[in-house]
Write a protein that holds these residues in place. Structure first.
Motif, short mmCIF file in Angstrom:
data_model
loop_
_atom_site.label_atom_id
_atom_site.label_comp_id
_atom_site.label_asym_id
_atom_site.label_seq_id
_atom_site.Cartn_x
_atom_site.Cartn_y
_atom_site.Cartn_z
N ARG A 45 -10.70 -21.49 20.80
CA ARG A 45 -10.69 -22.93 21.08
C ARG A 45 -11.91 -23.53 20.41
NH1 ARG A 45 -15.30 -22.78 22.57
NH2 ARG A 45 -15.09 -24.98 23.08
N GLY A 46 -12.01 -24.86 20.49
CA GLY A 46 -13.07 -25.56 19.75
C GLY A 46 -12.48 -26.02 18.42
N ALA A 47 -12.64 -27.31 18.11
CA ALA A 47 -11.91 -27.89 16.97
C ALA A 47 -12.11 -27.13 15.65
CB ALA A 47 -12.29 -29.37 16.83
N PRO A 48 -13.36 -26.87 15.21
CA PRO A 48 -13.48 -26.19 13.92
C PRO A 48 -12.91 -24.77 13.94
CG PRO A 48 -15.53 -27.31 14.49
CD PRO A 48 -14.67 -27.33 15.72
N ARG A 86 -1.81 -27.35 19.51
CA ARG A 86 -2.61 -28.28 20.33
C ARG A 86 -2.73 -29.59 19.56
NH1 ARG A 86 -7.99 -26.01 22.84
NH2 ARG A 86 -7.56 -27.68 24.31
N CYS A 154 -19.11 -29.04 27.45
CA CYS A 154 -18.16 -28.09 26.84
C CYS A 154 -18.92 -27.03 26.04
CB CYS A 154 -17.13 -28.83 25.99
SG CYS A 154 -15.69 -27.82 25.58
N THR A 156 -19.93 -26.05 22.07
CA THR A 156 -19.92 -26.50 20.67
C THR A 156 -20.73 -25.53 19.83
OG1 THR A 156 -21.90 -27.81 21.04
CG2 THR A 156 -19.81 -28.94 21.37
N ALA A 160 -17.12 -22.04 19.11
CA ALA A 160 -16.21 -23.16 18.86
C ALA A 160 -16.00 -23.41 17.37
CB ALA A 160 -16.77 -24.43 19.51
N THR A 166 -21.91 -26.81 16.17
CA THR A 166 -22.19 -28.19 15.75
C THR A 166 -23.31 -28.78 16.62
OG1 THR A 166 -20.38 -28.98 17.16
CG2 THR A 166 -19.86 -28.55 14.85
N GLN A 193 -15.89 -24.23 29.99
CA GLN A 193 -16.43 -23.81 28.69
C GLN A 193 -17.96 -23.86 28.69
OE1 GLN A 193 -13.89 -25.97 29.08
NE2 GLN A 193 -12.46 -25.93 27.38
N ALA A 233 -17.01 -32.99 18.95
CA ALA A 233 -15.87 -33.91 18.86
C ALA A 233 -14.63 -33.14 18.46
CB ALA A 233 -16.14 -34.99 17.82
N ASP A 234 -13.50 -33.61 18.95
CA ASP A 234 -12.21 -33.05 18.52
C ASP A 234 -11.53 -33.94 17.50
OD1 ASP A 234 -12.70 -31.65 21.22
OD2 ASP A 234 -11.18 -30.50 20.16
N ASN A 244 -13.32 -36.04 22.81
CA ASN A 244 -13.97 -34.75 23.06
C ASN A 244 -13.57 -34.31 24.47
OD1 ASN A 244 -15.78 -32.62 22.15
ND2 ASN A 244 -17.18 -33.32 23.73
N LYS A 245 -14.02 -33.15 24.86
CA LYS A 245 -13.64 -32.55 26.15
C LYS A 245 -13.75 -33.54 27.30
CE LYS A 245 -12.28 -29.39 26.71
NZ LYS A 245 -10.80 -29.30 26.80
N PHE A 311 -8.90 -33.99 27.24
CA PHE A 311 -9.90 -34.73 26.45
C PHE A 311 -9.98 -36.17 26.96
CE2 PHE A 311 -8.08 -31.39 23.83
CZ PHE A 311 -9.22 -30.72 23.42
O1 MRU Z 1 -10.30 -27.45 24.86
P1 MRU Z 1 -11.36 -26.95 23.92
O2 MRU Z 1 -12.25 -25.91 24.52
O3 MRU Z 1 -10.79 -26.54 22.59
O4 MRU Z 1 -12.27 -28.23 23.66
C1 MRU Z 1 -13.36 -28.11 22.79
C2 MRU Z 1 -14.21 -29.31 22.74
O5 MRU Z 1 -13.94 -30.32 23.34
C3 MRU Z 1 -15.41 -29.26 21.84
O6 MRU Z 1 -16.44 -30.07 22.32
C4 MRU Z 1 -15.02 -29.73 20.43
O7 MRU Z 1 -13.89 -29.06 19.97
C5 MRU Z 1 -16.12 -29.59 19.47
S1 MRU Z 1 -16.44 -27.90 19.10
C6 MRU Z 1 -17.62 -27.81 17.90
#
Ligand code: MRU
Length: 343
Positions: A45-48, A86, A154, A156, A160, A166, A193, A233-234, A244-245, A311
């Motif tokens: 999980r985590g956007a990147p 997702r 969350c 980061t 993530a 980040t 998280q 951020a997502d 974001n979360k 989110f």
């Molecule tokens: O549901 P998740 O755990 O994937 O959510 C992650 C977040 O909200 C993070 O803050 C976001 O992806 C940034 S990660 C560098």
């Protein structure tokens, strides 16, 4: 560097983030379906990190699916499956678009040749992500003054992302420069998280931290225990509205009330320039059971109606700056994000 995700001999190996901090175990993906399920069930999980997993999933899936039938159908089948995992993290769609352009540029390649180009691209997405995170760290570290307490929400960190992190990468960069810093970690209900993953990472890195319940953030701010708020951020709309979360929006409102600067850290790949503002950001709703239960035990009477938006969207007016690999975008974001995006 944390072993978040790795391409190994035609398999994708990822640390199972559902089991941390109790257990360090790894999920092994042999198909794009395995990768899609790992994203859906939050093993990764985590956007990147989701973006890197999706890119690797395409390479893995195409290699297998293209053996039977037309390569274009195979490519579309694989990317369609990954797209449906997702909805919120922009990096997932960004990574799929990037893989698509490799496919289009190599239409005449044999399936074997195409597979190796897609593999190379997925590995490039992974390597670039680590480099980008370090540049975000350099861009943001001077915001952290010696002795500062930084609140975060969350996870980061390295987990993530492909590595480094980040918002947490910025803390790490300041710490590596010798600055004293303490992280105030929101536990981040319902998936924890913050408690499970951020505290696990900070402990490994030796960075001082204190865990709080989400509801305690305002009280600590009022008591002067927080100097800066730093979140990930997502998806960021082009006016700076930031998904974001869940809980990030509340934190931003609290930060404004207490005069604490609130910053977002994200790679430019998280910015969705097609969206004018946060209204258009799709917010994932997860199962009500994640709210009614924890660790397999009920925390509410059975069948209690619950809501579980994963989110929220923080309006740009509450954000002091968006820290990217090309520098810090300041309001008004429409102009500054666009010019950083072109860097
Ligand atoms: O549901 P998740 O755990 O994937 O959510 C992650 C977040 O909200 C993070 O803050 C976001 O992806 C940034 S990660 C560098």
């Amino acid at each position: 560097m944390l072993p978040t995700i790795e391409w190994r001999d035609g398999r994708v190996i990822m640390i199972d983030q559902r089991l941390l901090p109790e257990k360090e175990a790894y999920v092994e993906c042999r198909s794009h379906e395995d990768v899609a399920e790992a994203i859906e069930n939050m093993a990764i999980r985590g956007a990147p990190a989701i973006g890197v997993a999706a890119a690797m999933g395409v390479a893995l899936g195409f290699g297998r699916e293209a053996k039977s039938g037309r390569t274009e159908d195979a490519f579309n089948r694989v990317t369609e499956r990954l797209r449906r995992t997702r909805p919120t993290a922009r990096n997932l769609f960004w990574a799929l678009e990037r893989m698509k352009s490799v496919f289009e540029q190599n239409r005449d390649a044999s399936p074997e040749e195409m597979t190796s180009r897609l593999e190379a691209e997925a590995l490039a997405v992974e390597a670039e992500d680590i480099d980008i995170n370090k540049r975000i760290g350099s861009a943001g570290r001077s915001l952290i003054r010696d002795g500062m307490s930084v609140i975060t929400h969350c996870n980061t960190g390295g987990l993530a992302t492909a590595g480094y992190g980040t918002a947490l990468g910025i803390v790490r960069a300041a710490f590596e420069e010798g600055r004293k810093v303490r992280v105030v970690v929101d536990e981040t209900r319902p998936y924890l998280q913050g408690a499970r993953l951020t505290c696990w990472e900070l402990r490994r890195l030796g960075i001082p931290h204190v865990l709080i319940t989400d509801g305690a953030a305002g009280w600590l701010m009022k008591g002067g225990e927080v100097g800066l708020a730093l979140v990930g951020a997502d998806r960021v709309a082009r006016n700076g509205d930031t998904a974001n979360k869940i809980g990030t929006y509340s934190l931003a409102v609290l930060a404004r009330e207490h005069g604490i600067p609130f910053y977002v850290a994200a790679p430019v790949s998280t910015v969705d320039f097609s969206l004018a503002d946060g209204e258009g950001i799709p917010v994932e709703e997860r199962s009500e059971d994640e709210v009614r239960n924890f660790g397999g035990r009920p925390v509410a009477p059975p069948d209690t109606p619950a809501r579980n938006p994963a989110f929220d969207v923080t309006p740009a007016r509450l954000i002091a700056g968006i820290i990217t690999e090309h520098g810090i975008a300041r309001p008004s974001f429409e102009r500054t994000l666009r010019s950083l995006g072109r860097s």
